[in-house]
Design a protein around this motif. Structure first.
Motif, mmCIF file in Angstrom:
data_model
loop_
_atom_site.group_PDB
_atom_site.id
_atom_site.type_symbol
_atom_site.label_atom_id
_atom_site.label_comp_id
_atom_site.label_asym_id
_atom_site.label_seq_id
_atom_site.Cartn_x
_atom_site.Cartn_y
_atom_site.Cartn_z
ATOM 1 N N LYS A 193 2.144 3.591 -3.889
ATOM 2 C CA LYS A 193 0.858 3.812 -4.544
ATOM 3 C C LYS A 193 0.964 4.200 -6.011
ATOM 4 O O LYS A 193 0.059 3.899 -6.794
ATOM 5 C CB LYS A 193 0.085 4.914 -3.803
ATOM 6 C CG LYS A 193 -0.652 4.436 -2.570
ATOM 7 C CD LYS A 193 -1.603 5.507 -2.071
ATOM 8 C CE LYS A 193 -2.460 4.961 -0.936
ATOM 9 N NZ LYS A 193 -3.408 5.989 -0.438
ATOM 10 N N GLU B 233 0.823 -1.198 0.000
ATOM 11 C CA GLU B 233 0.000 0.000 0.000
ATOM 12 C C GLU B 233 0.862 1.254 0.000
ATOM 13 O O GLU B 233 0.460 2.298 -0.529
ATOM 14 C CB GLU B 233 -0.938 -0.025 1.209
ATOM 15 C CG GLU B 233 -2.151 0.868 1.097
ATOM 16 C CD GLU B 233 -1.903 2.295 1.565
ATOM 17 O OE1 GLU B 233 -2.698 3.187 1.207
ATOM 18 O OE2 GLU B 233 -0.906 2.522 2.289
ATOM 19 N N PRO C 219 -5.353 -0.398 2.964
ATOM 20 C CA PRO C 219 -5.770 -0.326 1.548
ATOM 21 C C PRO C 219 -7.274 -0.233 1.338
ATOM 22 O O PRO C 219 -7.887 -1.043 0.637
ATOM 23 C CB PRO C 219 -5.195 -1.622 0.984
ATOM 24 C CG PRO C 219 -5.251 -2.587 2.124
ATOM 25 C CD PRO C 219 -4.965 -1.767 3.353
ATOM 26 N N MET D 96 -2.624 -7.172 -0.426
ATOM 27 C CA MET D 96 -1.927 -5.909 -0.174
ATOM 28 C C MET D 96 -1.799 -5.673 1.320
ATOM 29 O O MET D 96 -2.750 -5.857 2.082
ATOM 30 C CB MET D 96 -2.658 -4.740 -0.828
ATOM 31 C CG MET D 96 -1.963 -3.393 -0.619
ATOM 32 S SD MET D 96 -2.755 -2.009 -1.467
ATOM 33 C CE MET D 96 -2.191 -2.271 -3.143
ATOM 34 N N THR E 128 0.472 1.451 -8.530
ATOM 35 C CA THR E 128 -0.500 0.428 -8.136
ATOM 36 C C THR E 128 -1.558 0.181 -9.200
ATOM 37 O O THR E 128 -1.840 -0.979 -9.564
ATOM 38 C CB THR E 128 -1.169 0.812 -6.802
ATOM 39 O OG1 THR E 128 -0.205 0.712 -5.751
ATOM 40 C CG2 THR E 128 -2.343 -0.103 -6.492
#
Length: 478
Positions: free
Chosen positions: A133, A130, A158, A153, A136
């Protein structure tokens, strides 16, 4: 979809590579690839000539050939670059959209999952942090294009990921809020946004939505995610502080032990009845490779266990073979030691490091390293005086960090996990003096006990050997 008894941990940078995940999945358990730095990993493998041609085989199945053409033009070197030549850099993740980095990120995550799923019908998951980011959303989309079954995650809260999975599955744009240090609270949030439609000339396809398992360390966090996430949470991995990689900080004590490690106490104990009350499957992680642990987990209502460190030492993992051999010998000699370092990670989370010579856990080797930030995945965002977003990392050169407004105290003891973990899998950058980055080996506290899985008379130690012990199909070595 079946519920696996064993989840293989998503470890490090390419330690949990497609070979390891594929081997676990073929045994009807959940194999997991690590998404960390995958764009860098595959760009460097392409510069090594794509050994075995595996990436190019996966790329041939990618539905957006224009991205493949660009990535190969940027990074593929037939026959590979000389071993003393530095790798070509990959752009660092940033708030501003970079179509080439975005395409590389989508493609690399697709390829890793495709190869892990190739030739069998087992389930494959992907693990993300997490705290990282910026890449992601394109990482998730690439994995979903390859049919990833589960997203896992941790290292944060998250809450936005379940909803992002829903949007990406529908072919819609998704956004994540970014934490920006020094940004006034009355200003609108800074976001990172990914729109699948930007990649397609036709309407972006709808995709299967993978299950989402949050990696947590407390019942409070489990309840928060189950009730307040933007979409459905499908399960939890409950990680104890003896697990490898990043650990949650202690909840009560901010003091350290005589060896300088965080002290965990009664408030860090997990309230399993509260987690069980949510009615969602959960798995125990941390020290879970001990024979009998699976039965113990099931006795308290868990679906099974997640195991990392034992799999990291298997033949199929991404750790370079010579380093794996050294660690196995070290364990069998009774010398293995893991330290929970409260300072090493730029994230501020405690981070476990095996204390092994010729790695950055060696104080002398750490002191010799010239600090730099050239990969940038663990950088923090901060707001400059002019209102723009800047990037800094406490593991970079201290003078650079301070020049960007950082506190010099935050740089003490920090390690460049990006470069160190890449070196662990044979992808360390060549430095100006001709040397290469040294590895960082993360492992759980149980490392010293893993002699139960192997002895030095055997040259091979495989996923099947680990699973046979975990599932009770073979006795542990004495």
């Amino acid at each position: 979809m079946t519920t696996p008894a064993i989840i293989q941990g998503g470890m490090g940078v390419a330690v949990s590579n497609w070979r390891l995940a594929r081997a676990v999945s073929q045994e009807a358990q959940l194999g997991v690839v690590s998404a960390s730095l995958l764009a860098v990993v595959q760009a460097r493998l392409l510069q090594q000539g794509d050994p075995g041609g595996h990436l190019r085989r996966a790329f041939a199945h990618f539905p957006l050939p224009g991205i493949v053409k660009q990535v190969l033009a940027d990074y593929f070197v037939p026959g590979g670059i000389p071993k003393d030549q530095p790798f070509r850099p990959v752009p660092m993740p940033s708030v501003q959209r970079n179509p080439r980095l975005e395409g590389l990120t989508v493609l690399s995550n697709f390829a890793e999952v495709f190869l892990a799923k190739e030739g069998h019908r087992g389930q494959v998951g992907i693990n993300l942090l997490e705290k990282i980011k910026l890449p992601t959303l394109p990482s998730l989309y690439g994995a979903m294009l390859a049919g990833v079954d589960v997203v896992l995650m941790g290292a944060g809260v998250p809450r936005e990921i379940p909803g992002a999975l829903d949007q990406l599955a529908a072919g819609e744009a998704a956004e994540l809020k970014l934490h920006v240090e020094d940004r006034p609270v009355d200003q609108p949030p800074v976001i990172t946004r990914f729109d699948p439609q930007a990649l397609w000339e036709r309407v972006a396809p709808k995709l299967p939505r993978p299950r989402f398992f949050a990696i947590i360390s407390s019942a409070t966090l489990a309840l928060t995610l189950a009730r307040k996430s933007t979409g459905v949470v499908d399960g939890f991995v409950v990680e104890a502080p003896n697990a490898g990689g990043h650990n949650a900080p202690p909840r009560a004590s901010h003091t350290l032990s005589e060896s300088g490690e965080p002290i965990y106490g009664p408030r860090d104990a997990v309230d399993f009845p509260r987690i069980r009350s949510l009615g969602l499957p959960f798995w125990l992680a941390g020290g879970a490779s001990r024979p009998g642990k699976l039965a113990e987990a099931r006795a308290i209502g868990a679906a099974g266990v997640q195991v990392g460190t034992a799999f990291a030492l298997c033949d199929e993992s991404g750790i370079v073979p010579e380093l794996k051999r050294r660690v196995r010998e070290w364990i069998c000699a009774g010398l293995a030691h893991v330290r929970t370092d409260p300072l090493a990670s730029p994230t501020g989370f405690p981070f476990k490091m095996a204390q092994l010579s010729q790695t950055l856990s060696d104080a002398a080797a750490y002191a010799r390293r010239l600090r730099r930030c050239d990969l940038g995945y663990l950088r923090s965002l901060f707001q400059r005086e002019d209102g723009t977003v800047g990037y800094r990392c406490p593991a970079e050169a201290p003078e650079a960090f301070v020049r960007k407004g950082g506190d010099i105290a935050e740089t003490t003891g920090r390690q460049c996990l990006c470069n160190g973990l890449a070196a662990t899998v044979g992808l360390g950058q060549v430095l100006p003096d001709g040397s290469s980055e040294l590895p960082i080996l993360t492992a759980g506290d149980e490392l010293r006990e893993l002699g139960r899985f192997f002895d030095l008379s055997r040259e091979s130690f495989t996923v099947r050997d680990v699973l046979n012990v975990l599932l009770g199909n073979a006795p542990a070595l004495t």
